[in-house]
Design a protein around this motif. Structure first.
Motif, PDB file in Angstrom:
ATOM      1  N   ARG A 170      10.777  17.084   7.358  1.00  0.00           N
ATOM      2  CA  ARG A 170      11.946  16.322   8.119  1.00  0.00           C
ATOM      3  C   ARG A 170      13.288  16.100   7.176  1.00  0.00           C
ATOM      4  N   LEU A 171      13.808  16.265   6.484  1.00  0.00           N
ATOM      5  CA  LEU A 171      14.564  16.046   5.432  1.00  0.00           C
ATOM      6  C   LEU A 171      14.981  17.363   4.938  1.00  0.00           C
ATOM      7  N   GLU A 172      14.132  18.236   4.583  1.00  0.00           N
ATOM      8  CA  GLU A 172      14.771  19.234   4.321  1.00  0.00           C
ATOM      9  C   GLU A 172      14.817  20.684   5.396  1.00  0.00           C
ATOM     10  N   ARG A 187       0.261  11.687   4.874  1.00  0.00           N
ATOM     11  CA  ARG A 187       1.022  12.456   6.176  1.00  0.00           C
ATOM     12  C   ARG A 187       2.314  12.259   6.204  1.00  0.00           C
ATOM     13  N   PHE A 188       2.553  11.177   6.593  1.00  0.00           N
ATOM     14  CA  PHE A 188       3.924  10.878   6.485  1.00  0.00           C
ATOM     15  C   PHE A 188       4.818  10.646   5.536  1.00  0.00           C
ATOM     16  N   VAL A 189       3.811  10.603   4.300  1.00  0.00           N
ATOM     17  CA  VAL A 189       4.922  11.369   2.880  1.00  0.00           C
ATOM     18  C   VAL A 189       5.703  13.181   3.939  1.00  0.00           C
ATOM     19  N   GLY A 190       4.740  14.170   3.900  1.00  0.00           N
ATOM     20  CA  GLY A 190       5.022  15.273   3.948  1.00  0.00           C
ATOM     21  C   GLY A 190       5.337  15.376   4.498  1.00  0.00           C
ATOM     22  N   TYR A 191       5.343  14.730   6.368  1.00  0.00           N
ATOM     23  CA  TYR A 191       5.870  14.638   7.439  1.00  0.00           C
ATOM     24  C   TYR A 191       7.873  14.710   7.192  1.00  0.00           C
ATOM     25  N   LEU A 192       8.091  13.640   6.582  1.00  0.00           N
ATOM     26  CA  LEU A 192       9.377  13.016   6.300  1.00  0.00           C
ATOM     27  C   LEU A 192      10.564  13.771   4.691  1.00  0.00           C
ATOM     28  N   ARG A 193       8.966  14.433   4.392  1.00  0.00           N
ATOM     29  CA  ARG A 193      10.359  15.324   3.044  1.00  0.00           C
ATOM     30  C   ARG A 193      10.248  16.962   4.498  1.00  0.00           C
ATOM     31  N   ARG A 225       0.928  -1.128  -0.120  1.00  0.00           N
ATOM     32  CA  ARG A 225       0.035   0.243   0.152  1.00  0.00           C
ATOM     33  C   ARG A 225       0.850   1.015   0.228  1.00  0.00           C
ATOM     34  N   ASP A 226       0.319   2.353  -0.479  1.00  0.00           N
ATOM     35  CA  ASP A 226       1.168   3.669  -0.502  1.00  0.00           C
ATOM     36  C   ASP A 226       1.638   4.332   1.114  1.00  0.00           C
ATOM     37  N   PRO A 227       2.405   4.539   1.100  1.00  0.00           N
ATOM     38  CA  PRO A 227       2.518   5.750   2.477  1.00  0.00           C
ATOM     39  C   PRO A 227       1.361   6.274   3.156  1.00  0.00           C
ATOM     40  N   PRO A 228       1.067   7.087   3.813  1.00  0.00           N
ATOM     41  CA  PRO A 228       0.238   7.504   3.840  1.00  0.00           C
ATOM     42  C   PRO A 228       0.223   8.733   3.316  1.00  0.00           C
TER      43      PRO A 228
END
Lengths: 440, 170
Positions: A24-26, A16-22, A11-14
Motif C-alpha cells: 500500500r505504501l509503495e 499478511r498484514f506486513v506485506g499488504y501495508l508495504r 505479538r508480531d503483526p501478521p
C-alpha cells in the motif's frame, strides 16, 4: 505481576498484514512519483503519431460512412438519443463548422461539423475562483498541466455572487468552472435555469481555521471579534460612522477586558495563501460586518470595505509563517504567541499545541458539521459551459490525487470529505454530469 | 521497498523497526485486535504522505510517528465512545488459532478490562511503555510529563493492576 508479564502480551503483526501495508505504501509512493517530462512527451508524441496513422487507415477503409466514434466521447453522449438520464444531463458542446485545410480524398463526403473546441482550442479553460479558493484552483491547474498535458486554464478572481452570475449568464463563451466558498442560492440557480445553463455541483471539502498556541501556554477564549480587533490595520472609530482609526491595541486585555494581559503577537499564514484568505473571510469579515455602516460598504464601495475589513496590521503584531514543523518549535519557545493554523495542521500536532476554543467551541468534525464552530465553511465546485478540457479538470479536481485521504488539496488546508462521499460526488459530477435541479 | 532516496529517514529500517511497535501500541491501547491493522495502516500512511513535514531537529523519528499514532488512536476512541461499553472487551471474540495465541489474546482482553478503569493518561502510558516499548524519556516527550513523573505513575499503575489481576485469578 511485573514488567515482564505486561510485555508478554505483545505479538508480531501478521505477515499478511506486513506485506499488504508495504504494498500500500509503495502504491502511494508511485502515485506521488512524477514522470520525467521527456518520457511523458515521448509517450504523448507516440500516441499522437500512432493514433493519427490508425485514424488515416480507418478513414480510407471506412469510406464515406458517417461515424460518431470520431467525436469526443462527451459529444457522442450528448448527441445520442436521450434515453438514459446521464446522456441528457451532459451539455452539448457548441456546434460550429470547421474549415478543412486540405482537399478530401476522392469518394469521401464531408463529415458532420465538429465543435470548434474538439480541435485545438483557441480559448483555454476558464475557471472562476474567489480570493480564498484561488490557491486551490492554482494547485489543480498545475496538476492539469503536469499529469494531463493540458494547457493551463485561465483563472479569474471574482467575488462568489459575481462568480455565480457569470456561470449562469447567457454568454456563449462563459466560464466553464467556478470554485466557490458557499453553495449556490435558489435565486442564483433559477437564473441559471432561465439562461438555459445546466450546472453540476460538487462539494470539495471544508476550510477550517484554528487559534492555538504552544503546549505550555494558557488557553485564551477568543472570538472572531477579538481576532478582528487585534489584527485589523484600521478599526471603525467609535460613534463616528464613516471614520476609521489606526489599530491602537497592543495587548489582548485592551482588546477585550476578559482576556489576559499579554502582548498581541500572532503567527499566521501568508495573507495571500488559501489559509490567509480564509483568515480574512472567516474571522475578520464576520466581525467587521458587525458594524452596520461598514457592512453597508459591501454594496456601495467594495474597495473601501476591503480596505477596512481585509487589511491586516503591519506593525509586527501579525507575523506570517508557513505551517511547518518549525512553527511548532517556535510556539514552544514563545509562549505568548497565538497561532492561526488550519485544522489539518492542528490535528496533526494536537499533542504539541494548546487546546483551542473559538467563542467557547472546540474545533472538531462534529462542531463543523453542526455549524457551532464559527471559522469553517464548505467549498463547492460548479461546472457549467462545455470545454474540451473541462472533463480532465473535473477528473483531477475530484480525483483521489487532489481530494483523496492524503490528497494535495489537503496540504492547502482543505479538509476533504470521506472517501465514500468523494466517490459519489465524482460519479455524479464527472461521470454522469448530473445537473443541479434544485437545492435540497 | 524503494522508498524515496532523498528522504532523510531510512524508510526500510523504519518500517521494519516501527511497525511491530505501532501495531502493539494500538493493541494495548484498544485492548483487542479489532481495528488494530486499520489504525496501524492509517498511521503509516499519514506518516508516509506527510514525510516532508518531518524535521530531524524537531524530534526523533519514532517520537514523530508515535505522535501521529496517538492522534489516530484519539480519533478512533472518540468516534467509538458511547457505542460499546469497555467491559465488552472481556467478551471480544478471538479468531481461531494456536491455543497459546488465544490465551494471550484472552489475557490481553482481561488486562484491557482492568485498564479501562484507569484514567486516559494512565492507559496511554501503559500502551506506550508495554505495548510499544517506548522509553520513559520518550514517553515524557510524547505526553508532556517529566521523565520522573512518568516512572512514578507507571510504578503506581503497575502496582494497582497487579493487585487487581491477582484478585481476579480463579
Amino acid at each position: 505481576m511485573n514488567d515482564d508479564f505486561l510485555f508478554q502480551f505483545r505479538r508480531d503483526p501478521p505477515r499478511r498484514f506486513v506485506g499488504y501495508l508495504r504494498e500500500r505504501l509503495e502504491r502511494i509512493a508511485l502515485s506521488q512519483t512524477v514522470f520525467p517530462r521527456s518520457t511523458l512527451r515521448a509517450f504523448v508524441l507516440g500516441l499522437l503519431v500512432g493514433g493519427g496513422a490508425l485514424a488515416g487507415v480507418w478513414l480510407w477503409l471506412d469510406g464515406a460512412s458517417v461515424d460518431r466514434s470520431e467525436l469526443p466521447r462527451e459529444q457522442v453522449r450528448a448527441a445520442a438519443p436521450t434515453s438514459t438520464p446521464s446522456a441528457a444531463l451532459i451539455e452539448k458542446p457548441p456546434q460550429t463548422p470547421v474549415e478543412r485545410s486540405s482537399p478530401l480524398p476522392v469518394g469521401i463526403e464531408p463529415r458532420d461539423p465538429q465543435p470548434a473546441s474538439a480541435g485545438p482550442s483557441k480559448r483555454s479553460l476558464h475557471v472562476i475562483a474567489d480570493a480564498t479558493t484561488h490557491a486551490l484552483v492554482a494547485s489543480v491547474a498545475r496538476m492539469l498541466k503536469q499529469y494531463w498535458g493540458k494547457a493551463a486554464p485561465q483563472v479569474e478572481s471574482l467575488a462568489t455572487s459575481a462568480a455565480f452570475a457569470r456561470i449562469c449568464s447567457r454568454l456563449e463563451e462563459g466560464p466553464n468552472i467556478a470554485i466557490t466558498a458557499r453553495r449556490i442560492r435558489a435565486e442564483e440557480l433559477q437564473a441559471c435555469v432561465r439562461a438555459g445553463r445546466s450546472v453540476s455541483e460538487g462539494a470539495l471539502g471544508r476550510q477550517a481555521l484554528v487559534l492555538t498556541a504552544g503546549r505550555q501556554s494558557a488557553l485564551m477564549k477568543l472570538s472572531p471579534q477579538d481576532v478582528y480587533r487585534a489584527l485589523a490595520r484600521e478599526l471603525p472609530a467609535r460613534g463616528q460612522p464613516g471614520r476609521t482609526v489606526s489599530n491602537p491595541f497592543r495587548t489582548w486585555n485592551s482588546v477585550n477586558g476578559a482576556l489576559d494581559f499579554r502582548p498581541i503577537e500572532v503567527i499566521g499564514p501568508p495573507i495571500k495563501s488559501a489559509q490567509g484568505q480564509a483568515l480574512v473571510y472567516l474571522l475578520m469579515e464576520a466581525a467587521c460586518d458587525a458594524t452596520p455602516w461598514v457592512k453597508a460598504l459591501k454594496m456601495t464601495d467594495y474597495e473601501e470595505y476591503r480596505r477596512i475589513c481585509h487589511s491586516i496590521r503591519e506593525d509586527g503584531a501579525y507575523v506570517e509563517a508557513p505551517q511547518t514543523a518549525a512553527l511548532v518549535t517556535r510556539l514552544w519557545a514563545e509562549p505568548y504567541h497565538v497561532a492561526v493554523v488550519d485544522y489539518s495542521f492542528y490535528e496533526q500536532h494536537r499533542y504539541e499545541l494548546a487546546p483551542s476554543l473559538l467563542s467557547g467551541v472546540e474545533p472538531s468534525p462534529q462542531t463543523f458539521e453542526s455549524g457551532e464552530y464559527a471559522a469553517v465553511r464548505m467549498l463547492y465546485a460548479y461546472a457549467s459551459a462545455w470545454h474540451a478540457d473541462r472533463t480532465a479538470y473535473l477528473q483531477e479536481l475530484f480525483g483521489e490525487r487532489a481530494l483523496g485521504l492524503y490528497g494535495y488539496l489537503g496540504d492547502e488546508g482543505l479538509m476533504t470529505l470521506d472517501e465514500r462521499q468523494r466517490r459519489a460526488i465524482y460519479a455524479d459530477v464527472v461521470m454522469r454530469g448530473k445537473r443541479l435541479e434544485s437545492l435540497q | 521497498m524503494q522508498f524515496l532516496p532523498r528522504a532523510e529517514a531510512d524508510w526500510d529500517a523504519v518500517y521494519a523497526n516501527q511497525l511491530p511497535r505501532i501495531f502493539n501500541y494500538f493493541r494495548y491501547r484498544l485492548g483487542s485486535d479489532i481495528d488494530v491493522e486499520e489504525l496501524t495502516s492509517r498511521t503509516f500512511e499519514k506518516a508516509w504522505r506527510s514525510r516532508q513535514l518531518f524535521r530531524r531537529d524537531l524530534a526523533g523519528f519514532s517520537t514523530w510517528l508515535f505522535t501521529i499514532a496517538q492522534n489516530v488512536a484519539t480519533d478512533h476512541l472518540r468516534s467509538r465512545r458511547g457505542h460499546a461499553p469497555l467491559d465488552a472487551a472481556l467478551h471480544v471474540p478471538v479468531d481461531g488459532g494456536p491455543a497459546v495465541e488465544a490465551e494471550r489474546s484472552s489475557d490481553l482482553a482481561r488486562l484491557a478490562a482492568l485498564t479501562a478503569g484507569l484514567p486516559e493518561r494512565e492507559q496511554e502510558l501503559i500502551a506506550l511503555k508495554y505495548g510499544a516499548g517506548v522509553s520513559n524519556r520518550d514517553i515524557a516527550q510524547l505526553t508532556g510529563l517529566s521523565e520522573s513523573n512518568v516512572g512514578t505513575i507507571l510504578h503506581r499503575v503497575v502496582q494497582t493492576l497487579r493487585s487487581q489481576w491477582e484478585g481476579q485469578q480463579p
